[in-house]
Design a protein around this motif. Structure first.
Motif, PDB file in Angstrom:
ATOM      1  N   ALA A  48       0.665  -1.127   0.022  1.00 44.42           N
ATOM      2  CA  ALA A  48      -0.223  -0.281   0.115  1.00 44.42           C
ATOM      3  C   ALA A  48       0.967   1.821   0.213  1.00 44.42           C
ATOM      4  CB  ALA A  48      -0.897   0.429   1.292  1.00 44.42           C
ATOM      5  N   ASP A  49       2.261   1.243   0.495  1.00 44.34           N
ATOM      6  CA  ASP A  49       2.879   2.376   0.067  1.00 44.34           C
ATOM      7  C   ASP A  49       3.866   2.540  -0.852  1.00 44.34           C
ATOM      8  OD1 ASP A  49       2.426   3.097   2.879  1.00 44.34           O
ATOM      9  OD2 ASP A  49       3.576   1.530   3.191  1.00 44.34           O
ATOM     10  N   TRP A  50       4.105   1.640  -1.427  1.00 50.68           N
ATOM     11  CA  TRP A  50       4.450   1.417  -3.207  1.00 50.68           C
ATOM     12  C   TRP A  50       4.512   2.227  -3.740  1.00 50.68           C
ATOM     13  CZ3 TRP A  50       4.813  -5.108  -3.087  1.00 50.68           C
ATOM     14  CH2 TRP A  50       6.304  -5.479  -2.647  1.00 50.68           C
ATOM     15  N   PRO A  51       3.012   2.939  -4.156  1.00 51.38           N
ATOM     16  CA  PRO A  51       2.491   3.701  -5.430  1.00 51.38           C
ATOM     17  C   PRO A  51       3.848   5.042  -4.995  1.00 51.38           C
ATOM     18  CG  PRO A  51       0.724   2.208  -4.362  1.00 51.38           C
ATOM     19  CD  PRO A  51       1.674   2.083  -3.335  1.00 51.38           C
ATOM     20  N   GLY A  52       4.280   4.474  -6.664  1.00 50.99           N
ATOM     21  CA  GLY A  52       4.740   6.006  -6.454  1.00 50.99           C
ATOM     22  C   GLY A  52       7.147   6.035  -6.290  1.00 50.99           C
ATOM     23  N   LYS A  53       7.281   4.723  -5.285  1.00 51.00           N
ATOM     24  CA  LYS A  53       8.199   3.941  -5.446  1.00 51.00           C
ATOM     25  C   LYS A  53       8.799   3.332  -6.432  1.00 51.00           C
ATOM     26  CE  LYS A  53       7.517   5.217  -0.582  1.00 51.00           C
ATOM     27  NZ  LYS A  53       7.663   4.361   0.872  1.00 51.00           N
ATOM     28  N   ARG A  54       9.931   2.880  -6.651  1.00 49.68           N
ATOM     29  CA  ARG A  54      10.598   2.032  -7.280  1.00 49.68           C
ATOM     30  C   ARG A  54      11.028   0.662  -6.182  1.00 49.68           C
ATOM     31  NH1 ARG A  54      10.600   6.842  -9.358  1.00 49.68           N
ATOM     32  NH2 ARG A  54      10.278   7.171 -11.263  1.00 49.68           N
ATOM     33  N   LEU A  55      10.453  -0.085  -7.251  1.00 52.20           N
ATOM     34  CA  LEU A  55      11.415  -1.997  -7.060  1.00 52.20           C
ATOM     35  C   LEU A  55      13.289  -2.252  -8.098  1.00 52.20           C
ATOM     36  CD1 LEU A  55       8.232  -3.410  -6.729  1.00 52.20           C
ATOM     37  CD2 LEU A  55       9.423  -2.540  -4.341  1.00 52.20           C
ATOM     38  N   LYS A  56      13.429  -2.722  -7.163  1.00 54.11           N
ATOM     39  CA  LYS A  56      14.812  -2.665  -8.060  1.00 54.11           C
ATOM     40  C   LYS A  56      14.867  -4.538  -7.892  1.00 54.11           C
ATOM     41  CE  LYS A  56      17.333   1.105  -7.944  1.00 54.11           C
ATOM     42  NZ  LYS A  56      17.524   1.481  -9.717  1.00 54.11           N
ATOM     43  N   ILE A  57      15.167  -4.955  -8.672  1.00 51.59           N
ATOM     44  CA  ILE A  57      15.373  -6.288  -8.941  1.00 51.59           C
ATOM     45  C   ILE A  57      16.377  -6.670  -9.419  1.00 51.59           C
ATOM     46  CG2 ILE A  57      14.631  -8.452  -9.184  1.00 51.59           C
ATOM     47  CD1 ILE A  57      11.512  -7.088  -8.976  1.00 51.59           C
ATOM     48  N   GLY A  58      18.107  -6.936  -8.782  1.00 54.36           N
ATOM     49  CA  GLY A  58      18.998  -6.766  -9.152  1.00 54.36           C
ATOM     50  C   GLY A  58      19.326  -5.506 -10.886  1.00 54.36           C
TER      51      GLY A  58
ATOM     52  N   LYS B 124      13.272  -0.024 -16.254  1.00 55.33           N
ATOM     53  CA  LYS B 124      14.245  -0.615 -16.906  1.00 55.33           C
ATOM     54  C   LYS B 124      14.713  -1.968 -17.152  1.00 55.33           C
ATOM     55  CE  LYS B 124      19.318  -1.069 -16.214  1.00 55.33           C
ATOM     56  NZ  LYS B 124      20.876  -0.571 -15.226  1.00 55.33           N
ATOM     57  N   GLY B 125      14.394  -2.577 -18.010  1.00 57.23           N
ATOM     58  CA  GLY B 125      14.651  -3.938 -17.567  1.00 57.23           C
ATOM     59  C   GLY B 125      15.280  -4.776 -18.378  1.00 57.23           C
ATOM     60  N   GLY B 126      15.699  -5.562 -18.296  1.00 56.50           N
ATOM     61  CA  GLY B 126      16.209  -6.972 -17.696  1.00 56.50           C
ATOM     62  C   GLY B 126      15.715  -8.573 -17.416  1.00 56.50           C
ATOM     63  N   ARG B 127      16.622  -9.103 -16.747  1.00 57.16           N
ATOM     64  CA  ARG B 127      16.245 -10.889 -17.119  1.00 57.16           C
ATOM     65  C   ARG B 127      15.510 -10.263 -15.161  1.00 57.16           C
ATOM     66  NH1 ARG B 127      18.416 -14.605 -14.858  1.00 57.16           N
ATOM     67  NH2 ARG B 127      17.309 -17.209 -15.607  1.00 57.16           N
ATOM     68  N   ILE B 128      14.664 -10.686 -15.106  1.00 58.97           N
ATOM     69  CA  ILE B 128      14.752 -11.617 -13.618  1.00 58.97           C
ATOM     70  C   ILE B 128      14.391 -12.497 -12.736  1.00 58.97           C
ATOM     71  CG2 ILE B 128      13.176  -8.966 -12.897  1.00 58.97           C
ATOM     72  CD1 ILE B 128      10.144 -10.423 -13.239  1.00 58.97           C
ATOM     73  N   ALA B 129      14.387 -13.255 -12.042  1.00 60.17           N
ATOM     74  CA  ALA B 129      13.971 -15.007 -11.798  1.00 60.17           C
ATOM     75  C   ALA B 129      13.630 -15.151 -10.031  1.00 60.17           C
ATOM     76  CB  ALA B 129      15.679 -15.200 -12.447  1.00 60.17           C
ATOM     77  N   VAL B 130      13.131 -16.479 -10.247  1.00 61.44           N
ATOM     78  CA  VAL B 130      12.598 -16.899  -9.348  1.00 61.44           C
ATOM     79  C   VAL B 130      13.624 -16.786  -8.353  1.00 61.44           C
ATOM     80  CG1 VAL B 130      11.736 -18.467  -7.349  1.00 61.44           C
ATOM     81  CG2 VAL B 130      10.471 -17.580  -9.622  1.00 61.44           C
ATOM     82  N   GLY B 131      13.928 -16.213  -6.998  1.00 63.31           N
ATOM     83  CA  GLY B 131      14.673 -16.350  -5.506  1.00 63.31           C
ATOM     84  C   GLY B 131      15.309 -14.990  -6.027  1.00 63.31           C
ATOM     85  N   ASP B 132      15.227 -14.038  -7.179  1.00 60.30           N
ATOM     86  CA  ASP B 132      16.282 -12.571  -7.046  1.00 60.30           C
ATOM     87  C   ASP B 132      15.300 -11.769  -5.780  1.00 60.30           C
ATOM     88  OD1 ASP B 132      17.224 -13.975  -9.283  1.00 60.30           O
ATOM     89  OD2 ASP B 132      16.022 -12.109 -10.497  1.00 60.30           O
ATOM     90  N   ALA B 133      16.547 -10.996  -4.940  1.00 62.68           N
ATOM     91  CA  ALA B 133      15.892 -10.540  -4.590  1.00 62.68           C
ATOM     92  C   ALA B 133      15.475  -9.041  -5.061  1.00 62.68           C
ATOM     93  CB  ALA B 133      17.633 -10.015  -3.790  1.00 62.68           C
ATOM     94  N   ILE B 134      14.611  -8.316  -4.231  1.00 62.33           N
ATOM     95  CA  ILE B 134      13.866  -7.239  -4.533  1.00 62.33           C
ATOM     96  C   ILE B 134      14.400  -6.409  -3.030  1.00 62.33           C
ATOM     97  CG2 ILE B 134      11.506  -6.113  -5.066  1.00 62.33           C
ATOM     98  CD1 ILE B 134      10.451  -8.970  -5.552  1.00 62.33           C
ATOM     99  N   SER B 135      14.801  -5.199  -3.158  1.00 62.44           N
ATOM    100  CA  SER B 135      14.926  -4.110  -2.794  1.00 62.44           C
ATOM    101  C   SER B 135      13.697  -3.381  -3.435  1.00 62.44           C
ATOM    102  CB  SER B 135      16.072  -3.098  -2.601  1.00 62.44           C
ATOM    103  OG  SER B 135      16.669  -2.961  -3.953  1.00 62.44           O
ATOM    104  N   LEU B 136      13.212  -2.092  -2.038  1.00 66.91           N
ATOM    105  CA  LEU B 136      12.346  -0.701  -2.077  1.00 66.91           C
ATOM    106  C   LEU B 136      13.540   0.311  -2.619  1.00 66.91           C
ATOM    107  CD1 LEU B 136       9.435   0.199  -2.695  1.00 66.91           C
ATOM    108  CD2 LEU B 136       9.781   0.159   0.138  1.00 66.91           C
TER     109      LEU B 136
END
Length: 252
Positions: free
Chosen positions: A179-189, A239-251
């Protein structure tokens, strides 16, 4: 947080396909997701000038629960869509060919039947740069599994997360953190997702995946217990790229 599961839905309203990884295109959509839709009578969709259409114009789980009892698989290389029921193949067609599309259309028209089928069922293919998503913001949909657990406790019954038909399922976040994520970014690799909005839910979530039974009212459970009807978020691929199951996600 990490990526717990990945899914694509090649045909709007039909079954999910699990993935180990996905290559997300900058500014685009989740790959091979909602590429096709099943028009339920004339919708006014024009592939030469595609515009977002209300989901009610297509076969979809909110109105056509029986679709959840079908298992479908799409081969993006061959163009073949296969449909199974109870472990037995019941229809198959090459979606690149008129006769293949017609075979799928005939089967689904008969399977869903009147009065739910309002007119000719026609399989539509999204032109480049367009997808048959429920929302104009539906580039990638993310589901927080902790929030699904919270809904399950409130419902008092097991809830399959696939009821929410997300692309990316997140593990390790607190319930309703999204609920706090809109307007923010998630980074996966090297991938960056810009979170756009929460995802409001409809009666499709009341349909049990794999059986097509309408067995609970998840929307009412959300409204009565949490004061909203949201579960999950939509995000844009900044920003595109490859993601995979198990990848870490940061806010960010």
């Amino acid at each position: 947080m990490r990526v717990a599961r990945l899914y694509r839905y090649p045909v709007k309203g039909l079954s999910p396909e699990p993935l180990d990884s996905a290559e997300l295109p900058t500014g685009g959509y989740f790959p091979c997701d909602r590429l096709f839709a099943l028009e339920n009578g004339p919708s006014g969709f024009d592939p030469a000038a595609p515009e977002h259409q209300p989901k009610i114009k297509f076969l979809m789980l909110m109105k056509n629960a029986a679709l959840a009892g079908l298992a479908t698989r799409y081969d993006a290389v061959s163009g073949v869509l296969s449909i199974s029921q109870g472990g037995r193949e019941v229809a198959m067609g090459d979606l690149r060919k008129a006769e293949g599309r017609a075979a799928i259309e005939r089967f689904l028209s008969d399977f869903v039947g009147a009065p739910e089928v309002r007119g000719p069922v026609k399989l539509l293919e999204a032109p480049n740069g367009f997808r048959f998503t429920d929302s104009k913001s539906g580039f990638v949909s993310l589901i927080n599994l902790a929030s699904v657990d919270a809904i399950e406790k409130a419902q008092g019954a097991k809830i399959d997360p696939l009821r929410f038909r997300g692309n990316l399922y997140v593990e390790g976040a607190q319930a309703w953190a999204e609920a706090d994520w809109p307007g923010k970014r998630l980074k996966i690799g090297g991938v960056t997702l810009e979170v756009l909005k929460m995802t409001d839910r409809c009666a499709a979530t009341g349909v049990e995946p794999g059986t097509g039974r309408r067995d609970m009212d998840v929307v009412q459970t959300l409204r009565m217990n949490f004061g909203h009807i949201d579960c999950g978020v939509y995000a844009r691929i900044e920003k595109g790229g490859r993601i995979a199951v198990g990848d870490a996600i940061s806010l960010a």
